[in-house]
Design a protein around this motif. Structure first.
Motif, PDB file in Angstrom:
ATOM      1  N   PRO A 211       0.781  -1.242   0.000  1.00  0.00           N
ATOM      2  CA  PRO A 211       0.000   0.000   0.000  1.00  0.00           C
ATOM      3  C   PRO A 211       0.812   1.291   0.000  1.00  0.00           C
ATOM      4  CG  PRO A 211       0.023  -0.985   2.199  1.00  0.00           C
ATOM      5  CD  PRO A 211       0.713  -1.946   1.288  1.00  0.00           C
ATOM      6  N   TRP A 212       2.116   1.194   0.274  1.00  0.00           N
ATOM      7  CA  TRP A 212       2.920   2.419   0.351  1.00  0.00           C
ATOM      8  C   TRP A 212       3.848   2.552  -0.845  1.00  0.00           C
ATOM      9  CZ3 TRP A 212       4.825   0.916   5.943  1.00  0.00           C
ATOM     10  CH2 TRP A 212       3.713   0.864   6.797  1.00  0.00           C
ATOM     11  N   HIS A 213       3.918   1.540  -1.686  1.00  0.00           N
ATOM     12  CA  HIS A 213       4.918   1.526  -2.750  1.00  0.00           C
ATOM     13  C   HIS A 213       4.360   1.045  -4.083  1.00  0.00           C
ATOM     14  CE1 HIS A 213       7.427   1.073   0.957  1.00  0.00           C
ATOM     15  NE2 HIS A 213       8.167   1.958   0.313  1.00  0.00           N
ATOM     16  N   TYR A 214       4.789   1.720  -5.135  1.00  0.00           N
ATOM     17  CA  TYR A 214       4.631   1.178  -6.482  1.00  0.00           C
ATOM     18  C   TYR A 214       5.658   0.051  -6.655  1.00  0.00           C
ATOM     19  CZ  TYR A 214       2.111   5.502  -7.529  1.00  0.00           C
ATOM     20  OH  TYR A 214       1.217   6.523  -7.524  1.00  0.00           O
ATOM     21  N   PRO A 215       5.627  -0.657  -7.777  1.00  0.00           N
ATOM     22  CA  PRO A 215       6.671  -1.650  -8.025  1.00  0.00           C
ATOM     23  C   PRO A 215       8.061  -1.038  -7.830  1.00  0.00           C
ATOM     24  CG  PRO A 215       4.948  -1.850  -9.655  1.00  0.00           C
ATOM     25  CD  PRO A 215       4.606  -0.642  -8.841  1.00  0.00           C
ATOM     26  N   GLY A 216       8.953  -1.856  -7.261  1.00  0.00           N
ATOM     27  CA  GLY A 216      10.326  -1.388  -7.054  1.00  0.00           C
ATOM     28  C   GLY A 216      10.465  -0.456  -5.868  1.00  0.00           C
ATOM     29  N   TYR A 217       9.541  -0.515  -4.904  1.00  0.00           N
ATOM     30  CA  TYR A 217       9.632   0.257  -3.648  1.00  0.00           C
ATOM     31  C   TYR A 217       9.672   1.762  -3.895  1.00  0.00           C
ATOM     32  CZ  TYR A 217      10.682  -4.455  -2.382  1.00  0.00           C
ATOM     33  OH  TYR A 217      10.594  -5.814  -2.273  1.00  0.00           O
TER      34      TYR A 217
END
Ligand code: SF4
Length: 719
Positions: free
Chosen positions: A359-365
């Motif tokens: 919930p806090w990150h797109y792919p690749g943090y």
């Protein structure tokens, strides 16, 4: 029998990521072996990898789309395990129904009403697509998966301290350790092939092992030292080791000066953690703490391996930071044979996290609240500027807590089973009953899917192509070996078909792009957006996987991280304090319950309880120390009732010295005696991970008839 085909693929169970060879005759998998030259496991397999695949052929598998016969209402939603309560429908009807209801709720209540649980057993491609669907179509970041329930605190702590959240080194490097610590990890049952390598490190290569664990796990037999701390007292033990290292001049001053920051504040906070103080809190004799500190602190190459016993606490982030501090203090990071190594549980929990199912990150943090990252994904998915949600989404436990009018109304569950994996299951059941519309996408109708309105039958790992990323960051191929059973479809295909329908109903003029012909195209899209995956293509990993980061198409992969610098620049020390667990034993609940896995089963049991594995380990047992058992007048095999403040279960006792006095252990795979009816839903305030490892319980004798009946057990998925 002689096979007519051999298909090389990757094990679907744990994060070790062993290579499997599926032996097929007439499209039937009749045997599993592993090639001796397999890079991860050198031909070795544990019992699950070698024999546990027969869930594929279980009669309990659902292979046709289903819709509930009786429409479900929020507040009165019921479970339906029996197929007679469902109507078999076409894929068109199932997907249209799902799309209609999801769009209806989204139009009425907006993004905050939508949420999804993604799946650490599914491929990178499946997870990438579900997070894209939730973000690009429903404009919310309410997507998470079981990493929240296992290593979230490790991920958060590693991000805070070094800026990366994966294992720093390769598991097989353990034979190059002079000293290694295994803590909070029953590695011989949970990561059996890594345990083999650890045993070889001790017996063949002379490494010294320090086990820090409240249970007398098998690896204690190989250990030079065993520190049996009371559950929840990890920070005092590891901080006291740091205290000794500092006092005895074992700190690596050159590394600290050149590669780290915030040392002085950290060192000051370690002053209070004398070995005597640590002993008084943890019960570990101070002499053992001092010996462990000297052993780790003076080793040429030392590494730390940990699993869920570290993060699954209300102070899980501090626990993980206490390990990271030790590695920074001694410079045991950034070289072969050293490192910080959180052993990931499920086969693809690393990959599901890399793929952005969080919930806090797109792919690749890449943070969802980072403007540049949001704009990058808006451009890639052809979304108008500002279209993606800039707010952090809800975690798994927050999603469940938010199921209420004005909160989450629609839940999409791909391959997860919160009705087994969430803490405090009576509360979870109440919340599941309140959902307005629920879609389950899975192989079996599990305890959560039984609440669904629409059931979408997915294929297993052997019936689809894709990739898994194992615990040491190795992206490996999953190859389709057999056709989908019945009418089932691969997860990625289901998600594409559903997304196209949703997009049409939303009237979006520009498509985010769902017409993939093969999962290789999905991975290629992800690799354009995730720098660590930039050099990964199917053709590059057909023979053996590549370890991320793989920054370009010629890069050979990265066996160990941080040789020159940390992703955040300098490694950051964190001062620590001791914070007790949320629930301590008392007169009413005098024992500490800790939960975990056994060798034969996996997670909520959806797969292994539908396989031969269930014959090997057919029922839940509570491990209790002989002294506690004698005091309670309990014998092995006797039914007992285990009660916490949240619920009670009845199961048989296993009186064993593996349990230390005052601490009992229950595996969480068994729905007949679901350990999570007992566990505490208090969470770590930073990582939001629940405290599975410490709940106060009492044990009383029970009657044979209070156990779940054999008939109920035989029904497996239907109980
Ligand atoms: Fe599969 Fe893990 Fe066993 Fe290897 S160790 S065979 S990956 S379950």
């Amino acid at each position: 029998m002689k096979e007519d085909r051999l298909v090389k693929t990757t094990c679907p169970f744990c994060g070790v990521g062993c290579t499997l060879e599926l032996h097929l005759k007439d499209d039937f998998i009749y045997r599993v072996t592993s090639p001796f030259d397999s890079v991860v496991n050198h031909g070795n397999l544990c019992v699950k990898g070698r024999f546990g695949y027969d869930f594929l052929y279980s009669p309990n598998r659902v292979t046709t789309p289903l819709i509930r016969k009786v429409p479900q209402k929020p507040g009165a939603r019921t479970q339906a395990f029996d197929l007679s309560e469902w109507r078999e429908v076409s894929w068109d009807e199932a997907l249209d129904t799902a799309a209609d209801r999801m769009v209806e709720i989204y139009r009425r209540d907006g993004p905050r009403a939508m949420a999804a649980y993604s799946c650490a057993k599914a491929t990178n491609e499946d997870n990438y697509l579900l997070q894209k669907l939730i973000r690009a179509l429903f404009r919310t970041n309410n997507i998470d998966h079981c990493t929240r329930l296992c290593h979230a605190a490790s991920v958060v702590a590693l991000q805070m301290a070094v800026g990366s959240s994966a294992m720093s080194n390769t598991a097989a490097e353990v034979i190059q350790n002079d000293v290694f610590i295994v803590t909070g990890s029953n590695v011989s049952e949970n990561h059996p092939i890594i345990a083999l390598q650890m045993k070889a490190a001790v017996e063949k290569y002379g490494a010294k092992l320090i086990v820090v664990d409240p249970r007398r796990i098998e690896m204690v037999n190989y250990a030079a030292l065993w520190l049996a701390q009371k559950p929840g007292t990890d920070v005092p033990v590891f901080a006291a080791m740091a205290h000794v290292i500092l006092k005895e001049g074992l700190a690596n001053r050159e590394f600290i000066a050149s590669r780290t920051e915030n040392f002085d504040a950290f060192a000051e906070s370690m002053e209070k953690f004398t070995p005597a103080v640590a002993e008084s809190i943890s019960g570990v004799p101070q002499e053992l703490i001092i010996q462990a500190a000297r052993m780790y602190g003076s080793a040429k190459n030392a590494a730390i391996y940990w699993a869920l016993g570290i993060p699954e606490h209300t102070h899980g982030t501090a626990n993980a930071l206490s390990l990271i501090n030790l590695a920074l203090l001694t410079g045991n990071i950034g070289r072969v044979g050293t490192g910080l190594n959180p052993l990931r549980g499920q086969n693809n929990v690393q990959g599901a996290s890399d793929s952005g199912a969080m919930p806090w990150h797109y792919p690749g943090y890449q943070r969802v609240d980072d403007l540049a990252a949001a704009e990058k994904f808006e451009a890639a998915w052809k979304i108008e500027p500002g279209g993606l949600d800039r707010n952090l989404g809800l975690t798994t436990t927050e999603i469940m807590a938010a199921v209420q009018p004005g909160g989450v109304r629609c839940l999409y569950i791909m391959g997860e089973n919160p009705m087994m994996s969430e803490p405090n299951l009576n509360h979870t059941r109440h919340q599941m009953e309140q959902i307005e519309f629920l879609v389950a996408q899975d192989l079996f109708i599990n305890e959560s899917g039984a609440f669904a309105d629409v059931f979408l039958p997915a294929t297993s790992w052997a019936e689809k192509d894709g990739t898994f990323t194992n615990t040491d960051r190795r992206v490996q191929r999953v190859l389709q070996a057999i056709p989908p059973r019945g009418n089932s479809r691969p997860d990625w295909r289901i998600l594409c078909d559903l997304a196209l329908r949703i997009e049409k109903r939303l009237g979006r003029q520009v498509s985010a792009g769902w017409n993939y012909q093969h999962p290789a195209e999905i991975l290629e899209e992800m690799s354009r957006l995730v720098p660590d995956y930039a050099g990964i293509r199917y053709e590059r990993i057909e023979k053996e996987g590549l370890q991320t980061p793989v920054p370009d198409l010629t890069h050979p992969g990265t066996p160990f991280l941080f040789s020159e610098r940390f992703p955040r620049g300098k490694g950051k020390f964190h001062p620590l304090d001791y914070v007790p667990s949320a629930e301590m034993p008392d007169d009413d609940f005098p024992l500490i319950l800790t939960t975990g896995r056994v060798l034969e089963h996996w997670h909520g049991g959806s797969l292994t309880r539908n396989s031969w594995m269930d014959d090997l380990y057919p029922e839940a047992l509570v491990e209790i120390n002989p002294a506690d058992a004698a005091r309670l007048k309990i014998e092995s095999g006797q039914p007992v009732r285990v009660t916490s403040r949240r619920g009670s279960i009845v199961l048989r006792a296993n009186v064993t010295p593996k349990a230390v006095s005052g601490v009992v252990f229950i595996p969480f795979h068994f729905r007949e005696a679901a350990a999570n009816l007992l566990t505490n839903d208090a969470v770590d305030p930073v990582a939001k991970i629940p405290e599975y490892k410490v709940s106060a319980v009492r044990i009383t004798p029970a009657r044979e008839e209070e156990l779940a009946t054999p008939e109920a057990r035989q029904k497996r998925g239907r109980y």
